[in-house]
Design a protein around this motif. Sequence first.
Motif, PDB file in Angstrom:
ATOM      1  N   ASP A 108      25.157 -85.495  73.048  1.00  0.00           N
ATOM      2  CA  ASP A 108      24.987 -86.829  73.613  1.00  0.00           C
ATOM      3  C   ASP A 108      23.768 -86.824  74.538  1.00  0.00           C
ATOM      4  OD1 ASP A 108      25.320 -89.420  74.276  1.00  0.00           O
ATOM      5  OD2 ASP A 108      27.368 -89.222  75.042  1.00  0.00           O
ATOM      6  N   GLU A 109      22.687 -87.360  74.070  1.00  0.00           N
ATOM      7  CA  GLU A 109      21.417 -87.415  74.798  1.00  0.00           C
ATOM      8  C   GLU A 109      21.081 -86.095  75.491  1.00  0.00           C
ATOM      9  OE1 GLU A 109      20.606 -90.961  76.896  1.00  0.00           O
ATOM     10  OE2 GLU A 109      22.116 -92.124  75.817  1.00  0.00           O
ATOM     11  N   PRO A 110      20.881 -85.047  74.692  1.00  0.00           N
ATOM     12  CA  PRO A 110      20.728 -83.708  75.269  1.00  0.00           C
ATOM     13  C   PRO A 110      19.455 -83.503  76.075  1.00  0.00           C
ATOM     14  CG  PRO A 110      20.272 -83.646  72.926  1.00  0.00           C
ATOM     15  CD  PRO A 110      20.780 -85.017  73.217  1.00  0.00           C
ATOM     16  N   GLU A 160      37.497-108.218  76.106  1.00  0.00           N
ATOM     17  CA  GLU A 160      36.145-108.794  75.968  1.00  0.00           C
ATOM     18  C   GLU A 160      35.097-107.747  75.604  1.00  0.00           C
ATOM     19  OE1 GLU A 160      37.188-109.720  79.792  1.00  0.00           O
ATOM     20  OE2 GLU A 160      38.795-110.293  78.441  1.00  0.00           O
ATOM     21  N   LYS A 161      35.403-106.472  75.965  1.00  0.00           N
ATOM     22  CA  LYS A 161      34.366-105.444  75.889  1.00  0.00           C
ATOM     23  C   LYS A 161      34.427-104.670  74.578  1.00  0.00           C
ATOM     24  CE  LYS A 161      31.050-103.918  77.546  1.00  0.00           C
ATOM     25  NZ  LYS A 161      29.984-104.517  78.327  1.00  0.00           N
ATOM     26  N   TRP A 162      33.690-105.091  73.578  1.00  0.00           N
ATOM     27  CA  TRP A 162      33.659-104.366  72.308  1.00  0.00           C
ATOM     28  C   TRP A 162      32.472-103.417  72.318  1.00  0.00           C
ATOM     29  CZ3 TRP A 162      37.155-104.569  68.240  1.00  0.00           C
ATOM     30  CH2 TRP A 162      38.194-105.485  68.405  1.00  0.00           C
ATOM     31  N   ALA A 163      32.749-102.128  72.392  1.00  0.00           N
ATOM     32  CA  ALA A 163      31.667-101.147  72.431  1.00  0.00           C
ATOM     33  C   ALA A 163      31.160-100.858  71.018  1.00  0.00           C
ATOM     34  CB  ALA A 163      32.146 -99.867  73.095  1.00  0.00           C
ATOM     35  N   LEU A 164      32.068-100.853  70.040  1.00  0.00           N
ATOM     36  CA  LEU A 164      31.673-100.671  68.642  1.00  0.00           C
ATOM     37  C   LEU A 164      32.276-101.815  67.834  1.00  0.00           C
ATOM     38  CD1 LEU A 164      32.292 -96.821  68.191  1.00  0.00           C
ATOM     39  CD2 LEU A 164      30.096 -97.964  68.515  1.00  0.00           C
ATOM     40  N   GLY A 207      19.696 -95.549  70.008  1.00  0.00           N
ATOM     41  CA  GLY A 207      20.107 -96.823  70.583  1.00  0.00           C
ATOM     42  C   GLY A 207      19.869 -96.861  72.072  1.00  0.00           C
ATOM     43  N   PRO A 208      19.675 -98.059  72.627  1.00  0.00           N
ATOM     44  CA  PRO A 208      19.425 -98.180  74.058  1.00  0.00           C
ATOM     45  C   PRO A 208      20.706 -97.962  74.868  1.00  0.00           C
ATOM     46  CG  PRO A 208      19.564-100.354  73.081  1.00  0.00           C
ATOM     47  CD  PRO A 208      19.702 -99.368  71.960  1.00  0.00           C
ATOM     48  N   ASN A 209      20.613 -98.022  76.185  1.00  0.00           N
ATOM     49  CA  ASN A 209      21.784 -97.869  77.052  1.00  0.00           C
ATOM     50  C   ASN A 209      22.839 -98.902  76.678  1.00  0.00           C
ATOM     51  OD1 ASN A 209      19.497 -97.217  79.652  1.00  0.00           O
ATOM     52  ND2 ASN A 209      20.850 -95.724  78.745  1.00  0.00           N
ATOM     53  N   GLY A 210      24.069 -98.437  76.594  1.00  0.00           N
ATOM     54  CA  GLY A 210      25.168 -99.365  76.337  1.00  0.00           C
ATOM     55  C   GLY A 210      25.346 -99.738  74.882  1.00  0.00           C
ATOM     56  N   ALA A 211      24.609 -99.068  73.979  1.00  0.00           N
ATOM     57  CA  ALA A 211      24.700 -99.411  72.560  1.00  0.00           C
ATOM     58  C   ALA A 211      26.037 -98.978  71.960  1.00  0.00           C
ATOM     59  CB  ALA A 211      23.560 -98.757  71.791  1.00  0.00           C
ATOM     60  N   GLY A 212      26.642 -97.944  72.563  1.00  0.00           N
ATOM     61  CA  GLY A 212      27.909 -97.440  72.039  1.00  0.00           C
ATOM     62  C   GLY A 212      27.821 -96.008  71.536  1.00  0.00           C
ATOM     63  N   LYS A 213      26.719 -95.316  71.897  1.00  0.00           N
ATOM     64  CA  LYS A 213      26.504 -93.952  71.407  1.00  0.00           C
ATOM     65  C   LYS A 213      27.594 -93.003  71.911  1.00  0.00           C
ATOM     66  CE  LYS A 213      22.393 -93.613  73.320  1.00  0.00           C
ATOM     67  NZ  LYS A 213      22.279 -94.913  74.006  1.00  0.00           N
ATOM     68  N   THR A 214      27.811 -93.013  73.224  1.00  0.00           N
ATOM     69  CA  THR A 214      28.799 -92.113  73.800  1.00  0.00           C
ATOM     70  C   THR A 214      30.190 -92.440  73.267  1.00  0.00           C
ATOM     71  OG1 THR A 214      27.465 -91.874  75.783  1.00  0.00           O
ATOM     72  CG2 THR A 214      29.772 -91.269  75.973  1.00  0.00           C
ATOM     73  N   THR A 215      30.473 -93.729  73.119  1.00  0.00           N
ATOM     74  CA  THR A 215      31.764 -94.142  72.574  1.00  0.00           C
ATOM     75  C   THR A 215      31.974 -93.544  71.184  1.00  0.00           C
ATOM     76  OG1 THR A 215      31.537 -96.196  73.802  1.00  0.00           O
ATOM     77  CG2 THR A 215      33.199 -96.154  72.077  1.00  0.00           C
ATOM     78  N   ALA A 216      30.932 -93.608  70.347  1.00  0.00           N
ATOM     79  CA  ALA A 216      31.041 -93.061  68.993  1.00  0.00           C
ATOM     80  C   ALA A 216      31.302 -91.561  69.035  1.00  0.00           C
ATOM     81  CB  ALA A 216      29.758 -93.361  68.208  1.00  0.00           C
ATOM     82  N   ALA A 256      37.321-101.298  71.261  1.00  0.00           N
ATOM     83  CA  ALA A 256      37.298-102.275  72.345  1.00  0.00           C
ATOM     84  C   ALA A 256      37.916-101.618  73.570  1.00  0.00           C
ATOM     85  CB  ALA A 256      38.086-103.514  71.952  1.00  0.00           C
ATOM     86  N   TYR A 257      37.173-101.548  74.652  1.00  0.00           N
ATOM     87  CA  TYR A 257      37.729-100.965  75.884  1.00  0.00           C
ATOM     88  C   TYR A 257      38.735-101.931  76.508  1.00  0.00           C
ATOM     89  CZ  TYR A 257      34.590 -97.003  75.811  1.00  0.00           C
ATOM     90  OH  TYR A 257      33.960 -95.848  75.459  1.00  0.00           O
ATOM     91  N   ASN A 258      38.425-103.217  76.405  1.00  0.00           N
ATOM     92  CA  ASN A 258      39.403-104.235  76.759  1.00  0.00           C
ATOM     93  C   ASN A 258      39.079-105.469  75.913  1.00  0.00           C
ATOM     94  OD1 ASN A 258      37.270-105.646  78.192  1.00  0.00           O
ATOM     95  ND2 ASN A 258      37.541-104.099  79.777  1.00  0.00           N
ATOM     96  N   SER A 291      20.474 -90.449  70.991  1.00  0.00           N
ATOM     97  CA  SER A 291      19.262 -90.425  71.798  1.00  0.00           C
ATOM     98  C   SER A 291      18.744 -91.840  71.989  1.00  0.00           C
ATOM     99  CB  SER A 291      18.210 -89.589  71.074  1.00  0.00           C
ATOM    100  OG  SER A 291      17.001 -89.609  71.794  1.00  0.00           O
ATOM    101  N   HIS A 292      17.997 -92.077  73.060  1.00  0.00           N
ATOM    102  CA  HIS A 292      17.250 -93.327  73.117  1.00  0.00           C
ATOM    103  C   HIS A 292      15.756 -93.023  73.088  1.00  0.00           C
ATOM    104  CE1 HIS A 292      17.987 -92.683  77.581  1.00  0.00           C
ATOM    105  NE2 HIS A 292      16.698 -92.549  77.436  1.00  0.00           N
ATOM    106  N   ASN A 293      15.469 -91.776  72.672  1.00  0.00           N
ATOM    107  CA  ASN A 293      14.090 -91.330  72.604  1.00  0.00           C
ATOM    108  C   ASN A 293      13.667 -91.265  71.146  1.00  0.00           C
ATOM    109  OD1 ASN A 293      11.805 -89.764  72.366  1.00  0.00           O
ATOM    110  ND2 ASN A 293      12.363 -88.394  74.036  1.00  0.00           N
TER     111      ASN A 293
END
Lengths: 284, 235
Positions: free
Chosen positions: A154-156, A14-18, A35-44, A10-12, A186-188
Motif C-alpha cells: 500500500d503506497e510503499p 453514505e460513505k461508499w469507498a468501493l 488512484g488519488p487520495n481517498g480513491a479506495g486503494k487501502t480499502t481494496a 460501504a463504511y456507512n 500508488s498515486h505516483n
Amino acid sequence: MIRVAGLTKAYNKEKWALRGISFEVQEGEFFGFLGPNGAGKTTAIKILTGQLAPTGGEARVMGWEPWKELARVKPFIGVVPDQANLYERLTLQQNLELYCRLWGLDFKRIDEVLERVGLLKEKRTPVKALSRGMKQRALFARAVLHRPRILFLDEPTSGLDPVSADRIHRFLEELNREGMTIFLTSHNMQEVDRLCHRVAFLSQGIIAAVGAPGALKLEHSTQQVRVLVEGDDGALEEQVLALNGTESAEKIGDWMRRGRLRAIHSQEPSLAEIFIKVTGQELV
Amino acid sequence: MVRRILAIFIKETQDIATNFNVSILFALPLIFAVIFKRLGNAMDAPAIASTSVLLLAGMAGIYVPSMLVAEEREKRTLQVLMLSPATPAEVFIGKGLMTLVMTLLFALITYILAGVPAARIPVLLLFFALGVAACIPLGMIVGLFAPNVLSTGLVGMPLYLAFILLPPFTVFNETLKQVGRVLPTTHLYYVTIAEAGPGARASWLLETAGILLLMCAVACLLLTWVYRRRATALG
Ligand SMILES: Nc1ncnc2c1ncn2[C@@H]1O[C@H](COP(=O)(O)OP(=O)(O)OP(=O)(O)O)[C@@H](O)[C@H]1O
Ligand SMILES: [Mg+2]
C-alpha cells in the motif's frame, strides 16, 4: 491468483469507498492500482488481505475469500501496510524473531531478508532509531519473511526520497522476476508506469480503465509526432505532424535526407494525462 | 499453539524491559512495600503484604494488560499479528501470561520483603495468581475500548479505583461488602491477610480459590465476547 467481481464496500450508509470494481491478477503479474487520495486503494487491499469484509460482490485470493478463510490465505500473502507498524522499542532482529517464531521459521531467515533489503547492519538497532526509508525496507523484510506468493503493497514509496524509492523499486522488480505476484497501490504514475505490467485506474471507488501502461498510452494516443527541424537559416523549429500519412512521410523523409531532423517524439500521453481524461480527476 | 503463545510472551518480555511506562507499574507496589516496612511497627507482615499485593494486582494486573492491548491497536501492530499464524486468543494469552509471570515475580519479592513466613509463600502465590488471572482479562477489555495508550488511564479509572480502594473498606458496611464480593481483589486481599498472618481454615481457602477460579473464567468469557463484538471496529 486474485479475482475480484463487482466488489463494493460501504463504511456507512453514505460513505461508499468501493462502488463495484472488477479485475483479475494472474500469477507472476505485477499489478498496480493507481488512484488519488481517498480513491479506495487501502480499502481494496484490506479486503483482499482479510482485514475487512466487503459489503457486496466477490473477492478471491487463490480461490478463497480472505475475510472468511483468512487462515488459509495467510501463508500465501505478504503485506506492506500504508503506515509503518513495527514494534518501535524492539530491535529489528527482535521484531523479525517474533514473526519467525510465529511462522515456525529458522532465525537464519532473518539475516537472509535483512541482507536483501540492505539492513543487516541495523539488525540490533531499535526500530524507533531507524530512518523512514529504513523502516519501509524493514516492513518489506517482515512481509517476505515467510516467502509469500503474493505481495500486497500500500503506497510503499510515499514520503520517500527518490534514491530510497528507487531502491525499493529495484527490490520489487527483483522479487517479481523471481516469480512473486505483486499487487501495488500508488498515486505516483511514474512508479506504476515503470513497474507494473498492468494498471487499474481507481477513482472514487470505480475502476475507470485497466490495461498495460503501454497499451493504455497507445489507446489514448493522439496519433501525432512532434519533430524538431533545422531551418535553412539554422534556427530550430518545432512541428507537430500526424503519426501516419503521406504528408508526414514526405516531410520527414525530406528532412532526413537533407540531414535537418534534430529530434522526433511520438506524442503518447502520460498515465497522468490518461487518468485525467478517463476520470476527469487529477492524480494526487 | 503453545509455540505461538510463547512467541508473544517472549516479545512482551523483551518489550517491557524498554518500556518505562509499564515497568514502573510493576515496581511501584514494591516501592510502597519498602515504604510500609520502613514505617516500623505501624504495619505488620499481613498488612504490608496485603496492601502491596492489592496495589500490584490493581495496577500491574489491570493497567498493564490494558496498555499492552491499547498499544497494539494504536500502533496498528495488531493487524500484522492477525496476518501471521497467531490467533487473537493466542495473542491475548501470551500477553496475559507475561503479565502474570511478572506480577508473580514481584509478588514473591513483596512477600519476602514483608516478612511473610516462607512456608506460607507458595499458597499466597497460588492465590495471587488466581486473583491476577481474574483481573488481566478485565484490563484487556479496557484496552479494547481505549482509543490509545494514554486514554487507558482514563477509561479504566473506575475499575482501577474500585479494585484497589474498595477491598479494605468492605468491613465497614453491608453495601460495600456486597459490592466488594464481586471483585477478585477483595478475595485476594482477605486471603493474603489471613495467610500471611495466623493462617486460614482449609475449607474457606478452598471456597475462595473456587470463587477466584470462577471469576477468572467469567472474565475470560467476557473478554472473548467483547472482542468478538468489537472486532469489526478494530480493523
Ligand atoms: N474506517 C473508515 N470509516 C469511514 N470511512 C472510511 C474509513 N476508511 C476509509 N474511509 C473512506 O473511504 C474512502 C476510501 O478510503 P481509502 O483509505 O481506501 O482510500 P485510499 O485510496 O487508500 O487513499 P489514500 O491515498 O489517502 O491512502 C475515503 O473516502 C475514506 O474517507
Ligand atoms: Mg491508502
